[in-house]
Write a protein that holds these residues in place. Structure first.
Motif, PDB file in Angstrom:
ATOM      1  N   ALA A 159       0.838  -1.199   0.000  1.00  0.00           N
ATOM      2  CA  ALA A 159       0.000   0.000   0.000  1.00  0.00           C
ATOM      3  C   ALA A 159       0.873   1.249   0.000  1.00  0.00           C
ATOM      4  O   ALA A 159       1.906   1.304   0.681  1.00  0.00           O
ATOM      5  CB  ALA A 159      -0.912   0.007   1.219  1.00  0.00           C
ATOM      6  N   ALA A 160       0.471   2.251  -0.779  1.00  0.00           N
ATOM      7  CA  ALA A 160       1.239   3.493  -0.859  1.00  0.00           C
ATOM      8  C   ALA A 160       0.869   4.471   0.246  1.00  0.00           C
ATOM      9  O   ALA A 160       1.576   5.456   0.478  1.00  0.00           O
ATOM     10  CB  ALA A 160       1.029   4.144  -2.221  1.00  0.00           C
ATOM     11  N   ASP A 161      -0.257   4.230   0.924  1.00  0.00           N
ATOM     12  CA  ASP A 161      -0.736   5.112   1.991  1.00  0.00           C
ATOM     13  C   ASP A 161      -0.939   6.552   1.498  1.00  0.00           C
ATOM     14  O   ASP A 161      -0.686   7.514   2.215  1.00  0.00           O
ATOM     15  CB  ASP A 161       0.219   5.099   3.193  1.00  0.00           C
ATOM     16  CG  ASP A 161       0.157   3.787   3.962  1.00  0.00           C
ATOM     17  OD1 ASP A 161      -0.856   3.075   3.836  1.00  0.00           O
ATOM     18  OD2 ASP A 161       1.125   3.471   4.677  1.00  0.00           O
ATOM     19  N   ARG A 162      -1.406   6.666   0.244  1.00  0.00           N
ATOM     20  CA  ARG A 162      -1.693   7.996  -0.295  1.00  0.00           C
ATOM     21  C   ARG A 162      -3.191   8.283  -0.355  1.00  0.00           C
ATOM     22  O   ARG A 162      -3.612   9.286  -0.944  1.00  0.00           O
ATOM     23  CB  ARG A 162      -1.086   8.137  -1.701  1.00  0.00           C
ATOM     24  CG  ARG A 162       0.428   8.156  -1.710  1.00  0.00           C
ATOM     25  CD  ARG A 162       0.991   8.615  -3.046  1.00  0.00           C
ATOM     26  NE  ARG A 162       0.742   7.661  -4.120  1.00  0.00           N
ATOM     27  CZ  ARG A 162       1.600   6.704  -4.491  1.00  0.00           C
ATOM     28  NH1 ARG A 162       2.740   6.563  -3.856  1.00  0.00           N
ATOM     29  NH2 ARG A 162       1.307   5.887  -5.484  1.00  0.00           N
ATOM     30  N   GLU A 163      -3.997   7.442   0.279  1.00  0.00           N
ATOM     31  CA  GLU A 163      -5.447   7.626   0.207  1.00  0.00           C
ATOM     32  C   GLU A 163      -5.880   8.950   0.823  1.00  0.00           C
ATOM     33  O   GLU A 163      -6.797   9.625   0.321  1.00  0.00           O
ATOM     34  CB  GLU A 163      -6.164   6.472   0.900  1.00  0.00           C
ATOM     35  CG  GLU A 163      -6.019   5.131   0.199  1.00  0.00           C
ATOM     36  CD  GLU A 163      -4.723   4.424   0.561  1.00  0.00           C
ATOM     37  OE1 GLU A 163      -4.474   3.327   0.020  1.00  0.00           O
ATOM     38  OE2 GLU A 163      -3.948   4.968   1.382  1.00  0.00           O
ATOM     39  N   GLN A 164      -5.251   9.336   1.942  1.00  0.00           N
ATOM     40  CA  GLN A 164      -5.634  10.598   2.574  1.00  0.00           C
ATOM     41  C   GLN A 164      -5.237  11.790   1.704  1.00  0.00           C
ATOM     42  O   GLN A 164      -5.948  12.804   1.662  1.00  0.00           O
ATOM     43  CB  GLN A 164      -4.998  10.710   3.958  1.00  0.00           C
ATOM     44  CG  GLN A 164      -5.579   9.729   4.973  1.00  0.00           C
ATOM     45  CD  GLN A 164      -5.127  10.019   6.383  1.00  0.00           C
ATOM     46  OE1 GLN A 164      -4.979  11.168   6.777  1.00  0.00           O
ATOM     47  NE2 GLN A 164      -4.896   8.971   7.162  1.00  0.00           N
ATOM     48  N   ILE A 165      -4.115  11.692   1.014  1.00  0.00           N
ATOM     49  CA  ILE A 165      -3.736  12.754   0.074  1.00  0.00           C
ATOM     50  C   ILE A 165      -4.767  12.844  -1.042  1.00  0.00           C
ATOM     51  O   ILE A 165      -5.167  13.949  -1.447  1.00  0.00           O
ATOM     52  CB  ILE A 165      -2.333  12.483  -0.499  1.00  0.00           C
ATOM     53  CG1 ILE A 165      -1.278  12.648   0.592  1.00  0.00           C
ATOM     54  CG2 ILE A 165      -2.048  13.409  -1.681  1.00  0.00           C
ATOM     55  CD1 ILE A 165       0.122  12.343   0.133  1.00  0.00           C
ATOM     56  N   GLU A 166      -5.223  11.694  -1.529  1.00  0.00           N
ATOM     57  CA  GLU A 166      -6.247  11.694  -2.574  1.00  0.00           C
ATOM     58  C   GLU A 166      -7.524  12.361  -2.089  1.00  0.00           C
ATOM     59  O   GLU A 166      -8.158  13.131  -2.820  1.00  0.00           O
ATOM     60  CB  GLU A 166      -6.536  10.265  -3.017  1.00  0.00           C
ATOM     61  CG  GLU A 166      -7.507  10.175  -4.169  1.00  0.00           C
ATOM     62  CD  GLU A 166      -7.712   8.748  -4.643  1.00  0.00           C
ATOM     63  OE1 GLU A 166      -8.627   8.523  -5.455  1.00  0.00           O
ATOM     64  OE2 GLU A 166      -6.969   7.856  -4.187  1.00  0.00           O
ATOM     65  N   ARG A 167      -7.902  12.117  -0.832  1.00  0.00           N
ATOM     66  CA  ARG A 167      -9.111  12.742  -0.303  1.00  0.00           C
ATOM     67  C   ARG A 167      -8.940  14.263  -0.185  1.00  0.00           C
ATOM     68  O   ARG A 167      -9.886  15.023  -0.452  1.00  0.00           O
ATOM     69  CB  ARG A 167      -9.455  12.133   1.061  1.00  0.00           C
ATOM     70  CG  ARG A 167     -10.066  10.742   0.963  1.00  0.00           C
ATOM     71  CD  ARG A 167     -10.759  10.348   2.250  1.00  0.00           C
ATOM     72  NE  ARG A 167      -9.798  10.077   3.324  1.00  0.00           N
ATOM     73  CZ  ARG A 167      -9.250   8.885   3.549  1.00  0.00           C
ATOM     74  NH1 ARG A 167      -9.547   7.852   2.771  1.00  0.00           N
ATOM     75  NH2 ARG A 167      -8.421   8.720   4.554  1.00  0.00           N
ATOM     76  N   LEU A 168      -7.753  14.715   0.216  1.00  0.00           N
ATOM     77  CA  LEU A 168      -7.507  16.158   0.286  1.00  0.00           C
ATOM     78  C   LEU A 168      -7.612  16.796  -1.098  1.00  0.00           C
ATOM     79  O   LEU A 168      -8.207  17.869  -1.255  1.00  0.00           O
ATOM     80  CB  LEU A 168      -6.121  16.413   0.883  1.00  0.00           C
ATOM     81  CG  LEU A 168      -5.938  16.123   2.372  1.00  0.00           C
ATOM     82  CD1 LEU A 168      -4.453  16.207   2.746  1.00  0.00           C
ATOM     83  CD2 LEU A 168      -6.750  17.094   3.222  1.00  0.00           C
ATOM     84  N   LEU A 169      -7.043  16.144  -2.081  1.00  0.00           N
ATOM     85  CA  LEU A 169      -7.115  16.660  -3.446  1.00  0.00           C
ATOM     86  C   LEU A 169      -8.553  16.692  -3.944  1.00  0.00           C
ATOM     87  O   LEU A 169      -8.992  17.679  -4.552  1.00  0.00           O
ATOM     88  CB  LEU A 169      -6.253  15.803  -4.372  1.00  0.00           C
ATOM     89  CG  LEU A 169      -4.738  15.940  -4.209  1.00  0.00           C
ATOM     90  CD1 LEU A 169      -4.022  14.823  -4.973  1.00  0.00           C
ATOM     91  CD2 LEU A 169      -4.262  17.310  -4.703  1.00  0.00           C
ATOM     92  N   ARG A 170      -9.280  15.617  -3.678  1.00  0.00           N
ATOM     93  CA  ARG A 170     -10.666  15.544  -4.145  1.00  0.00           C
ATOM     94  C   ARG A 170     -11.515  16.636  -3.494  1.00  0.00           C
ATOM     95  O   ARG A 170     -12.358  17.267  -4.172  1.00  0.00           O
ATOM     96  CB  ARG A 170     -11.250  14.161  -3.838  1.00  0.00           C
ATOM     97  CG  ARG A 170     -12.695  13.969  -4.327  1.00  0.00           C
ATOM     98  CD  ARG A 170     -12.782  14.139  -5.834  1.00  0.00           C
ATOM     99  NE  ARG A 170     -14.135  14.171  -6.309  1.00  0.00           N
ATOM    100  CZ  ARG A 170     -14.753  13.135  -6.899  1.00  0.00           C
ATOM    101  NH1 ARG A 170     -14.113  11.993  -7.056  1.00  0.00           N
ATOM    102  NH2 ARG A 170     -15.973  13.238  -7.326  1.00  0.00           N
ATOM    103  N   ALA A 171     -11.303  16.896  -2.211  1.00  0.00           N
ATOM    104  CA  ALA A 171     -12.066  17.951  -1.533  1.00  0.00           C
ATOM    105  C   ALA A 171     -11.788  19.315  -2.154  1.00  0.00           C
ATOM    106  O   ALA A 171     -12.708  20.128  -2.343  1.00  0.00           O
ATOM    107  CB  ALA A 171     -11.713  17.961  -0.044  1.00  0.00           C
ATOM    108  N   THR A 172     -10.541  19.571  -2.487  1.00  0.00           N
ATOM    109  CA  THR A 172     -10.194  20.842  -3.128  1.00  0.00           C
ATOM    110  C   THR A 172     -10.819  20.944  -4.515  1.00  0.00           C
ATOM    111  O   THR A 172     -11.383  21.982  -4.885  1.00  0.00           O
ATOM    112  CB  THR A 172      -8.664  20.978  -3.239  1.00  0.00           C
ATOM    113  OG1 THR A 172      -8.093  21.001  -1.927  1.00  0.00           O
ATOM    114  CG2 THR A 172      -8.275  22.253  -3.977  1.00  0.00           C
TER     115      THR A 172
END
Length: 237
Positions: A159-172
């Motif tokens: 796992a890259a553990d980038r899911e939270q980064i993806e959620r931040l990007l999606r919210a923006t």
């Protein structure tokens, strides 16, 4: 195009690309002498992970938001663990890790600098896109190197553990039309730079028509995976 790799001619190999999470039949492409030697493969794979860690660490220092720091630290920690695992593999099977990575430092640092955005969200998107595409590419190359390649596949497949980064990007992207447009344009620039890195990993520097036909399906698959990532963010590829 810059020539980033030693021109060694390895034995015939198979390059295989498998979409993340897809356990079905993988696409197989015979790359013969186009794959780099194992030291080149491992050296760049290790240094790329170190670059992701450095970029994410820079973002951690720059952001005052604690939740964002946590999201970035998870991804940075995973990149550093992958780097260390590949470095250990280099030490075990190839030689001194510093010497193996050193030929790629200047060029990959230049790539990393070129993909750091003017704003934190741009740089987050840079890591999400470039790491996703290049991890996929090196997973494909890994099938060329026997047991060493299988170990690299295990490392990069974590796992890259980038899911939270993806959620931040999606919210923006969902809340800011101007940033959505800016990030969409930034992503298109990133794709070109990233494909150049992947293409430069193959030998020779210039491919003949037959060789180009061999590599085309792999890069088509890379772009398809990229399109899925963009769709998940709410951006057009």
């Amino acid at each position: 195009m810059v020539n980033w790799f030693w021109r060694r001619r390895p034995p015939a190999r198979i390059l295989k690309l498998r979409a993340r999470g897809d356990l079905g039949d993988a696409m197989r492409v015979d790359f013969a002498e186009l794959a780099p030697d194992v030291a080149t493969f491992l050296g760049q794979a290790a240094y790329l992970q170190l670059g992701y860690f450095e970029t994410l660490s820079r973002l951690i220092r720059a952001t005052p938001d604690l939740a964002e720091k946590e999201a970035l630290s998870l991804a940075a920690g995973r990149a550093l663990r992958k780097h260390r695992q590949i470095v250990a593999l280099i030490a075990e099977r190839v030689g001194d890790p510093t010497e193996v990575m050193l030929p790629f430092r200047e060029q990959l640092d230049a790539f990393r600098r070129a993909t750091i955005g003017a704003r934190p969200r741009e740089t987050m998107l840079s890591v999400h896109i470039t790491a996703g595409m290049l991890d996929d590419f090196y997973l494909a190359l890994a099938s060329s190197y026997g047991s060493t390649g299988r170990r690299v596949s295990e490392i990069l497949g974590q796992a890259a553990d980038r899911e939270q980064i993806e959620r931040l990007l999606r919210a923006t992207i969902d809340s800011d039309d101007e940033m959505r447009s800016l990030l969409s344009m930034w992503a298109r620039r990133l794709v070109g730079d990233t494909l150049l890195v992947a293409r430069a990993a193959l030998t020779p520097a210039r491919l003949g028509l037959d060789d180009e036909k061999k590599v085309e399906p792999v890069f088509t698959a890379l772009m398809a995976a990229h399109a899925r990532r963009m769709d998940a963010l709410g951006l057009a590829a």
